[in-house]
Design an enzyme around this catalytic site. Structure first.
Site, PDB file in Angstrom:
ATOM      1  N   TYR A 155       0.847  -1.212   0.000  1.00  0.00           N
ATOM      2  CA  TYR A 155       0.000   0.000   0.000  1.00  0.00           C
ATOM      3  C   TYR A 155       0.877   1.255   0.000  1.00  0.00           C
ATOM      4  CZ  TYR A 155      -4.398   2.492   0.577  1.00  0.00           C
ATOM      5  OH  TYR A 155      -5.487   3.296   0.383  1.00  0.00           O
ATOM      6  N   LYS A 162      -3.123   8.665   2.480  1.00  0.00           N
ATOM      7  CA  LYS A 162      -4.364   8.525   3.280  1.00  0.00           C
ATOM      8  C   LYS A 162      -4.178   9.113   4.680  1.00  0.00           C
ATOM      9  CE  LYS A 162      -7.090   6.394   0.330  1.00  0.00           C
ATOM     10  NZ  LYS A 162      -8.101   7.188  -0.402  1.00  0.00           N
TER      11      LYS A 162
HETATM   12  N1  LIG Z   1     -11.124  -0.513  -3.136  1.00  0.00           N
HETATM   13  C1  LIG Z   1     -10.627  -0.549  -1.917  1.00  0.00           C
HETATM   14  O1  LIG Z   1     -10.177  -1.587  -1.437  1.00  0.00           O
HETATM   15  C2  LIG Z   1     -10.630   0.695  -1.075  1.00  0.00           C
HETATM   16  C3  LIG Z   1     -10.527   0.582   0.330  1.00  0.00           C
HETATM   17  C4  LIG Z   1     -10.519   1.739   1.096  1.00  0.00           C
HETATM   18  C5  LIG Z   1     -10.596   2.969   0.485  1.00  0.00           C
HETATM   19  N2  LIG Z   1     -10.691   3.050  -0.890  1.00  0.00           N
HETATM   20  C6  LIG Z   1     -10.773   4.384  -1.493  1.00  0.00           C
HETATM   21  O2  LIG Z   1     -12.031   4.524  -2.123  1.00  0.00           O
HETATM   22  C7  LIG Z   1     -11.926   5.547  -3.111  1.00  0.00           C
HETATM   23  C8  LIG Z   1     -12.571   5.055  -4.397  1.00  0.00           C
HETATM   24  O3  LIG Z   1     -11.753   4.048  -4.971  1.00  0.00           O
HETATM   25  P1  LIG Z   1     -12.359   2.703  -5.607  1.00  0.00           P
HETATM   26  O4  LIG Z   1     -11.722   1.572  -4.895  1.00  0.00           O
HETATM   27  O5  LIG Z   1     -13.835   2.780  -5.700  1.00  0.00           O
HETATM   28  O6  LIG Z   1     -11.706   2.680  -7.072  1.00  0.00           O
HETATM   29  P2  LIG Z   1     -12.169   3.289  -8.485  1.00  0.00           P
HETATM   30  O7  LIG Z   1     -11.038   3.020  -9.400  1.00  0.00           O
HETATM   31  O8  LIG Z   1     -13.497   2.765  -8.862  1.00  0.00           O
HETATM   32  O9  LIG Z   1     -12.303   4.833  -8.163  1.00  0.00           O
HETATM   33  C9  LIG Z   1     -11.170   5.677  -8.109  1.00  0.00           C
HETATM   34  C10 LIG Z   1     -11.601   6.959  -8.786  1.00  0.00           C
HETATM   35  O10 LIG Z   1     -10.583   7.968  -8.653  1.00  0.00           O
HETATM   36  C11 LIG Z   1     -10.712   8.756  -9.802  1.00  0.00           C
HETATM   37  N3  LIG Z   1      -9.549   9.636 -10.001  1.00  0.00           N
HETATM   38  C12 LIG Z   1      -8.229   9.294 -10.015  1.00  0.00           C
HETATM   39  N4  LIG Z   1      -7.492  10.392 -10.327  1.00  0.00           N
HETATM   40  C13 LIG Z   1      -8.369  11.423 -10.485  1.00  0.00           C
HETATM   41  C14 LIG Z   1      -8.233  12.788 -10.836  1.00  0.00           C
HETATM   42  N5  LIG Z   1      -7.035  13.338 -11.106  1.00  0.00           N
HETATM   43  N6  LIG Z   1      -9.352  13.560 -10.924  1.00  0.00           N
HETATM   44  C15 LIG Z   1     -10.578  13.028 -10.680  1.00  0.00           C
HETATM   45  N7  LIG Z   1     -10.771  11.741 -10.358  1.00  0.00           N
HETATM   46  C16 LIG Z   1      -9.677  10.945 -10.267  1.00  0.00           C
HETATM   47  C17 LIG Z   1     -10.847   7.736 -10.921  1.00  0.00           C
HETATM   48  O11 LIG Z   1     -11.359   8.341 -12.099  1.00  0.00           O
HETATM   49  C18 LIG Z   1     -11.846   6.784 -10.290  1.00  0.00           C
HETATM   50  O12 LIG Z   1     -13.163   7.162 -10.611  1.00  0.00           O
HETATM   51  C19 LIG Z   1     -10.443   5.896  -3.203  1.00  0.00           C
HETATM   52  O13 LIG Z   1     -10.174   7.026  -2.400  1.00  0.00           O
HETATM   53  C20 LIG Z   1      -9.798   4.677  -2.598  1.00  0.00           C
HETATM   54  O14 LIG Z   1      -8.495   4.937  -2.086  1.00  0.00           O
HETATM   55  C21 LIG Z   1     -10.735   1.949  -1.662  1.00  0.00           C
END
Ligand SMILES: NC(=O)c1ccc[n+]([C@@H]2O[C@H](COP(=O)([O-])OP(=O)(O)OC[C@H]3O[C@@H](n4cnc5c(N)ncnc54)[C@H](O)[C@@H]3O)[C@@H](O)[C@H]2O)c1
Length: 255
Positions: A155, A162
């Site tokens: 990570y 984060k």
């Molecule tokens: N999937 C997991 O295991 C997990 C766990 C905890 C937290 N998260 C967090 O949840 C959030 C959503 O991620 P996800 O897992 O749904 O993945 P995802 O890939 O579906 O979503 C990530 C989004 O970030 C957007 N993004 C990246 N760079 C960008 C920019 N410059 N401008 C605008 N948008 C931008 C992408 O277009 C995408 O829509 C993130 O903050 C991620 O760190 C995810």
């Protein structure tokens, strides 16, 4: 209908597996009208295909690395809706090479990009949209992960981003609280999405979580969606500056 008559902005839908999409569905099902943003035209095509599942959404582009696009987003929502009741910031990015190997090898450029997109963007969005949320008991919600507090191999840089994001949640909560705007984060357990597939070792994290989390099951996106619904609604009106875990209890474990 907890969000009847409310309008929310959901940033971060890339496809139907996105956490942002689960939040969009949960909040729309509770009566909210939504504005969805997409990062670029390519991902915008996915968002346009998903949009008919929602009632009358507004779709707008916004790359959070671009201040002009954040300004335009605020101006466009201001002129078309006039206010916002909640904002969901569900986006993050780090160069793929920074999500494998040793954290100590992180480049200056990768660090800059990851902190800009994944942490600073919340500050920029909150600042620009606060006038629309003011005096509406507005709620800002972001997404984080346990790697901000504990070492999760692979990570790496995203854990540091984060940590900055969670600290920003607390400072923003204190800045915006007098305008009755709340700021909270949801710390979700690992879920297979486009973004998480860039983290080396994600499969191992998913397996470990299912085996060891007190609830002995993977985190589901709709569990995160329902917690976001709670945070967007007045049910959570006394909560700000908080990180709420939706991870089946994994974070309480010592070994
Ligand atoms: N999937 C997991 O295991 C997990 C766990 C905890 C937290 N998260 C967090 O949840 C959030 C959503 O991620 P996800 O897992 O749904 O993945 P995802 O890939 O579906 O979503 C990530 C989004 O970030 C957007 N993004 C990246 N760079 C960008 C920019 N410059 N401008 C605008 N948008 C931008 C992408 O277009 C995408 O829509 C993130 O903050 C991620 O760190 C995810």
């Amino acid at each position: 209908m907890l969000l009847e008559g409310k309008t929310g902005l959901v940033m971060g839908v890339a496809n139907k597996r996105s956490i942002a999409w689960a939040i969009a569905r949960a909040t729309a099902d509770a009566g909210a009208r939504l504005v969805l943003t997409y990062q670029n035209e390519r991902l915008g095509e996915n968002v346009h295909k998903l949009a008919p599942e929602l009632k009358d959404p507004i779709l707008l582009p916004c790359d959070v690395q671009n201040d002009d696009e954040i300004d335009s987003l605020g101006a466009e929502i201001g002129s078309r809706v006039g206010h916002l009741d909640f904002v969901v910031h569900a986006l993050a990015f780090a160069p793929r090479e920074a999500l494998t190997g040793a954290y100590s090898e992180t480049s200056r450029e990768a660090f800059r990009i990851a902190l800009d997109v994944s942490a600073y963007s919340l500050v920029a969005v909150a600042h620009r949209l606060a006038p629309l949320l003011k005096e509406r008991e507005g709620s800002i919600i972001t997404l984080t992960y346990l790697g901000s507090e504990r070492v999760v191999p692979g990570y790496n840089l995203m854990g540091v981003a984060k940590a900055a994001l969670e600290a920003s949640v607390r400072y923003l909560a204190n800045d915006l609280g007098p305008d009755h705007i709340r700021v909270n984060a949801i710390s979700a357990g690992p879920i297979k999405t486009l973004a998480s597939s860039a983290v080396s070792g994600i499969s191992g994290m998913l397996k470990l979580h299912s085996e060891r989390a007190p609830l002995r099951k993977p985190t589901e996106t709709d569990e995160v969606g329902d917690t976001a619904l709670f945070l967007a609604s007045s049910l959570s009106r006394g909560i700000t500056g908080e990180v709420i875990y939706v991870d089946g209890g994994f974070h309480i474990l010592g070994v």
